[in-house]
Design a protein around this motif. Structure first.
Motif, PDB file in Angstrom:
ATOM      1  N   HIS A  90      10.592  70.271  29.982  1.00  0.00           N
ATOM      2  CA  HIS A  90      11.584  69.322  29.633  1.00  0.00           C
ATOM      3  C   HIS A  90      11.633  69.615  28.146  1.00  0.00           C
ATOM      4  O   HIS A  90      12.780  69.188  27.681  1.00  0.00           O
ATOM      5  N   LEU A  91      10.766  70.092  27.306  1.00  0.00           N
ATOM      6  CA  LEU A  91      10.845  70.417  25.790  1.00  0.00           C
ATOM      7  C   LEU A  91      10.197  71.679  25.461  1.00  0.00           C
ATOM      8  O   LEU A  91       9.472  72.143  26.006  1.00  0.00           O
ATOM      9  N   TRP A  92      11.116  72.401  24.505  1.00  0.00           N
ATOM     10  CA  TRP A  92      10.617  73.689  24.047  1.00  0.00           C
ATOM     11  C   TRP A  92      10.805  73.379  22.255  1.00  0.00           C
ATOM     12  O   TRP A  92      11.869  72.725  22.083  1.00  0.00           O
ATOM     13  N   VAL A  93      10.055  73.427  21.553  1.00  0.00           N
ATOM     14  CA  VAL A  93      10.070  73.426  20.027  1.00  0.00           C
ATOM     15  C   VAL A  93      10.074  74.990  19.517  1.00  0.00           C
ATOM     16  O   VAL A  93       8.819  75.586  19.671  1.00  0.00           O
ATOM     17  N   THR A  94      11.170  75.338  18.635  1.00  0.00           N
ATOM     18  CA  THR A  94      11.161  76.662  18.225  1.00  0.00           C
ATOM     19  C   THR A  94      11.224  76.567  16.555  1.00  0.00           C
ATOM     20  O   THR A  94      11.801  75.524  16.267  1.00  0.00           O
TER      21      THR A  94
ATOM     22  N   ALA B 217       3.676  77.537  21.079  1.00  0.00           N
ATOM     23  CA  ALA B 217       2.886  77.680  22.083  1.00  0.00           C
ATOM     24  C   ALA B 217       2.221  76.143  22.542  1.00  0.00           C
ATOM     25  O   ALA B 217       2.303  75.797  23.856  1.00  0.00           O
ATOM     26  N   GLU B 218       2.290  75.123  21.616  1.00  0.00           N
ATOM     27  CA  GLU B 218       2.032  73.841  21.816  1.00  0.00           C
ATOM     28  C   GLU B 218       3.318  73.039  22.249  1.00  0.00           C
ATOM     29  O   GLU B 218       3.281  71.984  22.654  1.00  0.00           O
ATOM     30  N   GLY B 219       4.423  73.720  21.733  1.00  0.00           N
ATOM     31  CA  GLY B 219       5.900  72.992  21.879  1.00  0.00           C
ATOM     32  C   GLY B 219       6.338  72.992  23.169  1.00  0.00           C
ATOM     33  O   GLY B 219       7.602  72.474  23.500  1.00  0.00           O
ATOM     34  N   ALA B 220       5.844  73.639  24.187  1.00  0.00           N
ATOM     35  CA  ALA B 220       6.513  73.817  25.524  1.00  0.00           C
ATOM     36  C   ALA B 220       5.912  72.532  26.353  1.00  0.00           C
ATOM     37  O   ALA B 220       4.814  72.467  26.694  1.00  0.00           O
ATOM     38  N   ARG B 221       6.563  71.592  26.517  1.00  0.00           N
ATOM     39  CA  ARG B 221       6.081  70.362  26.939  1.00  0.00           C
ATOM     40  C   ARG B 221       7.019  69.686  28.172  1.00  0.00           C
ATOM     41  O   ARG B 221       8.104  70.078  28.506  1.00  0.00           O
ATOM     42  N   ASP B 222       5.990  68.972  28.951  1.00  0.00           N
ATOM     43  CA  ASP B 222       6.662  68.207  30.126  1.00  0.00           C
ATOM     44  C   ASP B 222       6.820  66.773  29.769  1.00  0.00           C
ATOM     45  O   ASP B 222       5.983  66.079  29.240  1.00  0.00           O
ATOM     46  N   ALA B 223       7.840  66.075  30.344  1.00  0.00           N
ATOM     47  CA  ALA B 223       8.053  64.465  30.074  1.00  0.00           C
ATOM     48  C   ALA B 223       7.077  63.820  31.002  1.00  0.00           C
ATOM     49  O   ALA B 223       6.583  64.489  32.022  1.00  0.00           O
TER      50      ALA B 223
END
Length: 626
Positions: free
Chosen positions: A532-536, A473-479
């Motif tokens: 810009h970023l997702w982390v799974t 949930a914290e891994g969806a990020r924008d540049a």
């Protein structure tokens, strides 16, 4: 044999035979997809030379007569089907588009009386020079469409067979085609617009004019040969080692990237790309193309030519792919590998010792090109001497055209009466990281401007803020370019001599993500492109950011569905999904063929080494400096 070796022609032939023996094929069953079913990461990492390997394939089968489709996994080693799952097109989406369906569209629309009458009203009666352009249909909740296998068709006119039709759009008219029933389901005849007359034949000397004669030759030579070696699929260059793969959907894949014997990235690929257009008119609102999931990037690969696509001491690899009938087809010179000089690596003239030292940078280039309709895309992976690696995606070809309405906010004029709508090219790179092992952490690093205060009495201080991304949930990020935002992937187990974790840092370009409204169809279907970023957390079944079957999928699959589980990331086996791209309002200079535009990202070592790893690069000798 290695578990990640590229499929051979023989294996594709055996795979087809296995499926046929199982009764899954027939005269109207086609193969929208057939590729290597890669084993799970732990199995591959545990493999040793000489270990037995169970080679498996994944196939998507489509009965073009009924529209029924299924996904199948089979072993070519054991000659058995392991499992099969039927596809519900209304909820699961459709298999990718077949080349033969593009061809069928021409026959279908030209046999439709309404379409023929619409052209006649526009003064077009010679259908041989009309080029219907079959385009993916998307999913817009239009009544009667869910579950149907469809394409939407815009058309273009040629003045003669060698004339490039993109200069002459037959605008205001679109046909919705049912591929299974082989008929025009709906004809949207919105308005009669004059077809632009001026030609755009960039390969015709009469249009282009004489070639310039002022450019002198540039010769790229390596008299002692290349510095890299290729053994099967394994490439080694200046401490780097990796395996080259090629997937029908993703195209070029780099496996098990390591540097000086230390793992960096287990798997790197462009897992999806989407091209959303901005024109909301009744004829164009649906134009959104997933070039990997709908058209299969790898299947559109070009054969490269030495001296044109690549320069220098070249090593090519061929691609072997399955055609629509499940038979192997070989594309020669599909992948290009070469080295190139890249300017100064490091330099210093010392004030006190008067020592002068310069070293030159070079990079290893692994690339391929694919043509998807009007656009051509080049995918270039770069490895550098200092441990940096990059991906650069290049766009060229012909911009999609329409009739230009003066004052339109959606399109720009590129020639008299001819417009090109604004659009985006958004790529998603899947980076399965293994920085010094599978246990990694991810931190977001921002620059912080500090105000005047007791600790900053002169106002000159600034620092950095590290934020650990602990869950999906914290891994969806924008540049955030204004914050200099980067993302650090660090080993959870290994440190450098300064006691800091060994790491690589992702430097994004920070260009806009998806610009469509969050409630739009394309935002649901390409949710990956909204960040810009997702982390799974690694899962071998999670391969494509918009889901397994993108064509006509209603949306919500892939990254938004996976990250809803909110799995923990800290010290886990993590996958980065990085969205990047370009927003393109075409210019007159982009017509009639577009100079390359490029986008990408950079991964740099950050404490991965204890000091500059290129101190041993020798100075360039005089005989190579003219």
């Amino acid at each position: 044999m290695h578990p990640l070796d590229r499929l051979t022609a023989e294996e594709i032939t055996v795979a087809r035979a296995v499926l046929d023996k199982a009764g899954l094929l027939g005269p109207t069953v086609r193969f929208p997809f057939l590729g290597l079913e890669e084993p799970a990461k732990d199995e591959v990492l545990a493999h040793r030379d000489g270990d037995p390997v169970d080679r498996r394939v994944r196939a998507v089968l489509l009965d073009v007569a009924t529209g029924a489709s299924s996904t199948v996994v089979a072993s070519v080693t054991r000659g058995e089907v392991d499992w099969q799952r039927e596809i519900d097109p209304a909820t699961d989406g459709q298999p990718a588009i077949l080349l033969e369906e593009f061809i069928a569209v021409d026959e279908i629309v030209k046999a439709d009386p309404g379409w023929v009458a619409a052209l006649a009203r526009r003064g077009i009666t010679v259908l041989d020079l009309v080029r219907p352009c079959p385009l993916s249909a998307g999913d817009f909740g239009i009544p009667g469409e869910p579950g149907r296998r469809m394409l939407r068709v815009l058309s273009f006119l040629q003045h003669r067979p060698e004339d490039h039709c993109w200069a002459h759009p037959i605008d205001g008219l679109v046909a919705y085609v049912d591929l299974t029933e082989r008929r025009v389901l709906e004809l949207v005849d919105h308005e009669d617009l004059a077809v632009p007359e001026e030609e755009g034949n960039y390969d015709d000397p009469a249009y282009v004019g004489p070639d310039r004669e002022t450019l002198k030759p540039i010769e790229i030579t390596q008299p002692e040969g290349a510095s890299f070696t290729v053994t099967g699929d394994v490439v080694e260059w200046e401490g780097w080692r990796l395996r080259v793969g090629f997937d029908p959907r993703e195209g070029l894949v780099l496996h098990q990237i390591s540097l000086q014997g230390r793992p960096v990235c287990y798997r790197a690929s462009v897992a999806e790309m989407v091209v959303p257009y901005a024109d909301p008119s009744p004829v164009h609102f649906w134009q959104n193309y997933f070039d990997a999931g709908e058209y299969l990037l790898g299947q559109q690969v070009n054969s490269l030519r030495n001296g044109c696509d690549c320069l220098g001491e070249i090593r090519y690899l061929d691609a072997v792919l399955a055609d629509g009938d499940g038979q192997p087809r070989e594309v020669p010179n599909a992948i290009c590998m070469h080295e190139e000089d890249f300017g100064v690596l490091w330099k210093h003239t010392d004030l006190f010792t008067e020592a002068q030292q310069t070293r030159r940078q070079r990079r290893m280039v692994i690339s391929y090109w694919a043509t998807v309709g009007n656009y051509d895309y080049g995918f270039y992976w770069y490895l550098y001497l200092d441990g940096t690696f990059q991906l650069e995606c290049k766009a060229s070809g012909v911009v999609f055209t329409s009739v230009h309405a003066e004052g339109s906010p959606w399109a720009e004029p590129v020639a008299p009466g001819l417009g090109a709508p604004g659009h985006q090219h958004l790529f998603n790179a899947r980076l399965d990281m293994t920085v010094d092992g599978v246990a990694n952490t991810v931190d977001e690093i921002d620059l912080v401007r500090l105000p005047f205060g007791p600790d900053n009495p002169h106002g000159n201080a600034f620092t950095r803020q590290y934020t650990r991304l602990k869950s999906e949930a914290e891994g969806a990020r924008d540049a955030e370019p204004g914050l200099g935002r980067v993302w650090r992937v660090a080993s959870a187990e290994r440190t450098n001599r300064l006691g800091r974790p060994t790491a690589y840092v992702l430097h994004p370009a920070g260009q806009p993500a998806l610009l469509a409204d969050p409630g739009s169809s394309i935002a649901r279907r390409a949710a990956f492109a909204t960040r810009h970023l997702w982390v799974t957390r690694y899962d071998p079944q999670e391969r494509y950011p918009a889901g397994d079957l993108v064509n006509q999928h209603p949306g919500g699959a892939g990254l938004p569905a996976w990250t809803a589980a909110d799995r923990g990331l800290d010290g886990a086996d993590v996958v980065l999904w990085h969205t990047f791209g370009m927003t393109h309002f075409p210019r007159p200079e982009d017509w009639p063929v577009m100079p390359v535009d490029a986008c990408g990202f950079t991964m740099k070592p950050y404490g991965f080494f204890d000091r500059n790893p290129t101190l041993d690069v020798p100075a360039t000798v005089a005989k190579h400096c003219h």
